[in-house]
Design a protein around this motif. Structure first.
Motif, mmCIF file in Angstrom:
data_model
loop_
_atom_site.group_PDB
_atom_site.id
_atom_site.type_symbol
_atom_site.label_atom_id
_atom_site.label_comp_id
_atom_site.label_asym_id
_atom_site.label_seq_id
_atom_site.Cartn_x
_atom_site.Cartn_y
_atom_site.Cartn_z
ATOM 1 N N ARG A 231 49.082 96.052 35.609
ATOM 2 C CA ARG A 231 50.133 95.893 36.629
ATOM 3 C C ARG A 231 50.483 97.254 37.241
ATOM 4 N NH1 ARG A 231 50.634 91.503 33.579
ATOM 5 N NH2 ARG A 231 51.695 89.731 34.502
ATOM 6 N N GLY A 308 55.686 89.953 39.904
ATOM 7 C CA GLY A 308 55.587 90.083 38.445
ATOM 8 C C GLY A 308 54.941 91.381 37.996
ATOM 9 N N ARG A 311 58.955 94.599 35.684
ATOM 10 C CA ARG A 311 59.937 93.795 34.925
ATOM 11 C C ARG A 311 61.359 94.221 35.236
ATOM 12 N NH1 ARG A 311 57.499 93.776 28.874
ATOM 13 N NH2 ARG A 311 58.347 95.880 28.916
#
Ligand SMILES: Cc1cc2nc3c(=O)[nH]c(=O)nc-3n(C[C@H](O)[C@H](O)[C@H](O)COP(=O)(O)OP(=O)(O)OC[C@H]3O[C@@H](n4cnc5c(N)ncnc54)[C@H](O)[C@@H]3O)c2cc1C
Length: 480
Positions: A231, A308, A311
């Motif tokens: 990510r 996503g 966080r």
């Protein structure tokens, strides 16, 4: 005349140290992994004196070890244990010679502290973008000799990209004046590039002409918590896509790094919980106004939260808050040192390969060494990770370092398998010298040796660094 007398006649007796208590700070490296001995530490004040010192050493056959701020992490500025070398400290060679705002260049002497160069540029409304945690102590000469990277390479390149011209004292004492402030100069081999990244093995850099940039009007910093490293790569791609050249830094740190900073350095407060996952520190530098930069950052982070990738996130609302976020990243090396050290790997990989490399190599290390704890951080934008290996809390340091060679071999082989480099920004020095032949082709090593032999045929300029010589290496000591 004996060499010491000659050196004293050149720089003055006050600037030739021979007593062990005076030479001590110069003959041990920052991590205290290497200690050597010097015949003398000499502190010349100008280029002419450096040239005379080097000529005197050549006459007496004495090896020369250049040293700037002594913040290097591979033992490159530490003499060997023979006690024959003259260590030339550039710290008094510290003048800003000129700033040309029309040409956007600054010419400084090699012993200028990096932070001083940044400040001198800022005083004339310009940015000198090289930036790293040791900037209060490291010197421009050391930065160039190690081709230093740091936190803004993503936007401005490393030290090599910032240098337009150099002045160098060659191993025989001649002075090469290549101090040109030109962005175009196609007149044959670009000699400055030989000395940049050479770790002082080809000559002593005495001055440099460096590129300057417009000073950004606004800088915004954010710390984002991410579920995993994949990510982080996605967030960086998104940030580049949205912000283009306004994205000036993108650093990553594993949760273990923030835990180590909080544990080792009293007074640290973590702005986000750091139980697991990864963290990205990103900075936007804008030449418009605060509103423009804020809108850009908020839109970017909102999209990343929705996708996503992120966080949780904190955005610094003031310069003080920004510095606090940066301190978390910059304090990681100090926290590691405080904890007694660990097995360091300064590696470069294609950015796209990083998540798979870390997953596979972490797993292989954990399978073989049950005690291991990765402490991983770095300049994701440049594909540069500090892939360091310590022990889970309670592991004796002796256990960690007893396996150093095996851990390094596993990691370096994995780096090679992923088309990476075993040294991204720290260099080779003494630490990785004997590993280099396993990870660089025979042809490349032959070319490097040919260049060394052409410039320094008697191998007196920083011998035993980068390339192996017959000289004994520095003693490894226990503390790391
Ligand atoms: C806390 C911390 C954080 C760091 N972060 C980074 C980072 O983000 N990026 C990075 O790239 N590095 C980093 N480093 C490593 C180090 O700061 C850099 O390598 C720096 O460029 C070294 O500069 P120095 O003046 O201290 O050089 P020194 O340590 O004195 O010398 C380093 C090498 O350069 C040679 N040398 C020094 N001056 C000259 C000269 N004038 N001419 C020829 N050779 C010379 C020496 O012989 C030696 O081989 C970090 C170090 C610390 C302690």
């Amino acid at each position: 005349m004996p060499l010491i007398d000659e050196l004293q006649a050149i720089v003055g007796a006050d600037h030739v140290f021979t007593a062990p208590q005076d030479t001590a700070p110069y003959v041990v490296d920052w991590r205290r992994r290497f200690t050597g001995t010097a015949l003398a530490v000499v502190r010349p004040r100008d280029t002419a004196a450096v040239a005379r010192v080097v000529r005197a050493c050549a006459h007496h056959g004495a090896p020369v070890v250049p040293q700037g701020g002594n913040t290097g992490l591979v033992g490159g500025g530490t003499p060997d244990s023979s006690g024959r070398a003259v260590l030339v400290s550039t710290r008094r060679l510290n003048r800003v010679r000129a700033i040309d705002t029309a040409n956007d260049t600054i010419t400084v002497e090699a012993g200028c502290i990096l932070q001083r160069v940044q400040e001198a540029a800022a005083e004339r409304d310009r940015l000198f973008p090289l930036s790293l945690a040791a900037q209060g102590s490291c010197t421009i000469g050391g930065n160039l000799a190690t081709n230093a990277g740091g936190v803004q390479v993503l936007r401005y390149g490393n030290a090599r990209e910032l240098a337009l011209g150099l002045e160098v004292v060659l191993p025989d004492g001649q002075v090469w004046d290549g101090l040109r402030g030109l962005r175009k100069d196609n007149t044959g081999y670009d000699l400055k590039h030989l000395f940049i990244g050479a770790e002082g093995t080809l000559g002593i850099i005495t001055a440099a002409t460096l590129r300057l940039y417009p000073l950004p009007r606004v800088r915004l910093t954010a710390l984002a918590a991410l579920p995993d490293l994949g990510r982080a790569v996605a967030l960086m791609a998104r940030a580049r896509d949205r912000a283009g050249p306004l994205l000036t830094a993108f650093e990553v740190m594993s949760a273990a790094c923030l835990q180590a900073v909080a544990r080792e350095l009293p007074g640290t407060r973590l702005p986000l919980p750091a139980d697991d996952g990864w963290f990205a520190l990103l900075e936007l530098s804008d030449h418009e106004d605060d509103a423009h930069a804020t809108a850009l950052l908020e839109a970017l982070l909102a999209a990343a939260l929705e996708a996503g990738e992120v966080r949780d996130v904190v955005v610094a609302r003031s310069l003080t808050e920004s510095r606090t976020l940066w301190r978390l990243r910059e304090d990681i090396p100090e926290a590691q040192r405080h904890a007694g050290g660990n097995i360091k790997h300064d590696i470069a990989l294609p950015v796209s390969a990083i998540p798979a490399f870390v997953a596979a190599t972490d797993a292989a290390l954990r399978a073989r060494f049950s005690w291991i704890q990765p402490i991983v951080f770095g300049h994701l934008g440049d594909g540069n990770l500090h892939y360091n290996m310590g022990g889970v809390p309670g592991t004796p340091l002796a256990t960690v370092f007893a396996h150093e060679a095996a851990v390094q071999r596993l990691v370096n082989d994995a780096v090679q398998a992923h088309q990476g480099s075993i040294s991204a920004e720290h260099g080779i020095g003494q630490l990785k010298r004997d590993l280099l032949p396993d990870y660089k082709s025979a042809l490349e090593l032959d070319l490097m040796r040919a260049i060394k032999a052409a410039l320094d045929p008697t191998d007196r300029m920083n011998p035993g660094k980068l390339l192996a010589t017959a000289a004994p290496s520095g003693d490894t000591v226990q503390a790391r």
